[in-house]
Motif scaffolding. Structure first.
Motif, mmCIF file in Angstrom:
data_model
loop_
_atom_site.group_PDB
_atom_site.id
_atom_site.type_symbol
_atom_site.label_atom_id
_atom_site.label_comp_id
_atom_site.label_asym_id
_atom_site.label_seq_id
_atom_site.Cartn_x
_atom_site.Cartn_y
_atom_site.Cartn_z
ATOM 1 N N LEU A 1 0.846 -1.177 0.000
ATOM 2 C CA LEU A 1 0.000 0.000 0.000
ATOM 3 C C LEU A 1 0.891 1.240 0.000
ATOM 4 O O LEU A 1 2.113 1.139 0.161
ATOM 5 C CB LEU A 1 -0.896 0.003 1.241
ATOM 6 N N ALA A 2 0.308 2.405 -0.188
ATOM 7 C CA ALA A 2 1.079 3.627 0.039
ATOM 8 C C ALA A 2 1.568 3.607 1.484
ATOM 9 O O ALA A 2 0.871 3.124 2.377
ATOM 10 C CB ALA A 2 0.208 4.846 -0.214
ATOM 11 N N PRO A 3 2.788 4.099 1.748
ATOM 12 C CA PRO A 3 3.295 4.072 3.131
ATOM 13 C C PRO A 3 2.319 4.688 4.125
ATOM 14 O O PRO A 3 2.125 4.174 5.226
ATOM 15 C CB PRO A 3 4.586 4.879 3.036
ATOM 16 N N ILE A 4 1.713 5.816 3.745
ATOM 17 C CA ILE A 4 0.637 6.421 4.522
ATOM 18 C C ILE A 4 -0.589 6.413 3.614
ATOM 19 O O ILE A 4 -0.793 7.332 2.818
ATOM 20 C CB ILE A 4 0.994 7.840 4.984
ATOM 21 N N PRO A 5 -1.401 5.353 3.676
ATOM 22 C CA PRO A 5 -2.467 5.168 2.687
ATOM 23 C C PRO A 5 -3.499 6.287 2.654
ATOM 24 O O PRO A 5 -4.051 6.586 1.602
ATOM 25 C CB PRO A 5 -3.113 3.841 3.106
ATOM 26 N N ARG A 6 -3.752 6.899 3.791
ATOM 27 C CA ARG A 6 -4.707 8.007 3.833
ATOM 28 C C ARG A 6 -4.140 9.091 4.749
ATOM 29 O O ARG A 6 -4.390 9.109 5.942
ATOM 30 C CB ARG A 6 -6.063 7.533 4.352
ATOM 31 N N PRO A 7 -3.352 10.011 4.190
ATOM 32 C CA PRO A 7 -2.790 11.083 5.026
ATOM 33 C C PRO A 7 -3.903 11.848 5.739
ATOM 34 O O PRO A 7 -4.991 12.045 5.191
ATOM 35 C CB PRO A 7 -2.076 11.980 4.008
ATOM 36 N N PRO A 8 -3.657 12.278 6.977
ATOM 37 C CA PRO A 8 -4.690 12.984 7.729
ATOM 38 C C PRO A 8 -4.966 14.379 7.187
ATOM 39 O O PRO A 8 -6.022 14.956 7.456
ATOM 40 C CB PRO A 8 -4.120 13.048 9.143
ATOM 41 N N ARG A 9 -4.007 14.928 6.441
ATOM 42 C CA ARG A 9 -4.175 16.249 5.855
ATOM 43 C C ARG A 9 -3.713 16.204 4.396
ATOM 44 O O ARG A 9 -3.137 15.217 3.936
ATOM 45 C CB ARG A 9 -3.368 17.296 6.627
ATOM 46 N N ASN A 10 -3.989 17.255 3.670
ATOM 47 C CA ASN A 10 -3.551 17.322 2.282
ATOM 48 C C ASN A 10 -2.043 17.125 2.166
ATOM 49 O O ASN A 10 -1.278 17.568 3.043
ATOM 50 C CB ASN A 10 -3.907 18.678 1.669
ATOM 51 N N VAL A 11 -1.616 16.475 1.094
ATOM 52 C CA VAL A 11 -0.200 16.400 0.773
ATOM 53 C C VAL A 11 0.235 17.793 0.338
ATOM 54 O O VAL A 11 -0.371 18.412 -0.542
ATOM 55 C CB VAL A 11 0.059 15.376 -0.343
ATOM 56 N N ILE A 12 1.275 18.319 0.979
ATOM 57 C CA ILE A 12 1.785 19.654 0.669
ATOM 58 C C ILE A 12 2.790 19.522 -0.475
ATOM 59 O O ILE A 12 3.716 18.713 -0.404
ATOM 60 C CB ILE A 12 2.457 20.274 1.901
ATOM 61 N N CYS A 13 2.588 20.309 -1.531
ATOM 62 C CA CYS A 13 3.402 20.155 -2.740
ATOM 63 C C CYS A 13 4.091 21.467 -3.112
ATOM 64 O O CYS A 13 3.603 22.555 -2.790
ATOM 65 C CB CYS A 13 2.534 19.705 -3.912
#
Length: 301
Positions: A67-79
């Motif tokens: 799976l993704a290492p953090i399958p459901r991040p608690p907040r938006n991915v900052i880009c």
């Protein structure tokens, strides 16, 4: 240490990768207050050190679904956008940049991707062909925050990093351009492949990582992290200046030149394409393209 989130015969879990095997973190160690198995996110949030107790019975890496290492991040991915010199120039020249720019930004360009965009290695990147005909790829180094904080000085920033992973910042270029902002074009479901590993910071030399993308085996992107306009400490200091970073936050640091819009004519993703993103020491993130958005299943809590 090299961690994975995975789905095995016993359900979702977290493990340490050694060679071709995964050594699961025992549920007796990785449990929440209600007794449920914890994911890597929870281990990071509770300040898990670089090493944790692992099962002495390994699982073949090939036999588990990563799976993704953090399958459901608690907040938006900052880009961060336009953070390699040549990519910033190719983006401006493409005609897709609807924001004022002089080629190379003088401050980091920051946007976010919704948590629902995250998928794992091996999952299909949806085409979303009812919304876009210009789906693009972007190889990026992902920074995983371990110790939160606000107003973090650049000289202390790396002490707040838990580790690193690979991110493919998939982008609907026409949506990005037409809406004159980046969130919608960056946040389509399945538009943030992540993984396959999360590697602790002590094993990663930020100064000399090679970032590459291959589409159907053809090399499209290739650059060193030394080419970043704004390095990781600068990004953490800038983002945290007025916003509190939290353990488990993920920062995607920008992509090198060679994305689809950098070609004449542009070379967008098509159904059946295989996208391989590699970064030194972090493995290779492989996804194919095509099909409708998928609903996640079996993700660690």
């Amino acid at each position: 240490m090299k961690y994975v989130s995975f789905l095995g015969d016993a359900g979702p879990g977290v493990g340490v990768v050694l060679g071709d095997h995964v050594f699961p973190v025992p549920h007796g160690y990785a449990v929440s207050s209600d007794g449920a198995p914890m994911g890597l996110l929870e281990l990071i949030q509770r300040g898990t050190p670089g090493s944790v107790p692992c099962s002495t019975t390994p699982l073949p890496l090939a036999d588990v679904r990563l799976l993704a290492p953090i399958p459901r991040p608690p907040r938006n991915v900052i880009c961060v956008g336009q953070n390699y010199h040549q990519h910033s120039l190719e983006f401006d020249a493409s005609g897709y940049n609807s924001t004022p720019s002089n080629g190379v930004p003088d401050r980091p360009v920051v946007f976010t991707k919704a948590p629902s965009s995250v998928i794992g290695p091996g999952e299909v990147i949806p085409l979303h062909d009812n919304l876009t005909t210009e789906l693009d790829y972007e190889a990026e180094l992902g920074v995983i925050i371990g110790k939160g904080g606000r107003g973090i000085p650049a000289e202390e920033a790396l002490s707040h990093v838990w580790g690193y992973t690979i991110i493919n910042d998939v982008t609907a270029r026409d949506v990005q351009r037409d809406h004159r902002q980046w969130f919608l074009g960056k946040s389509l479901d399945g538009a943030c492949p992540m993984g396959p590993f999360a590697v602790t910071a002590d094993e990663v030399d930020l100064t000399d990582l090679l970032v590459e993308t291959r589409i159907n085996g053809e090399l499209r992107q290739s650059a060193k992290t030394a080419d970043l306009i704004f390095d990781v400490p600068t990004l953490i200091a800038t983002i945290s200046a007025g916003m509190t970073l939290e353990p488990g936050d993920v920062i995607a640091t920008g992509t090198p030149a060679g994305v689809g819009i950098g070609f004449d004519p542009p070379r967008f993703l098509s159904a059946g394409d295989t996208v391989e993103v590699s970064i030194t020491g972090l493995g290779t993130l492989i996804n194919t393209v095509g099909g409708p958005p998928q609903t996640g299943e079996g993700e660690p809590a």
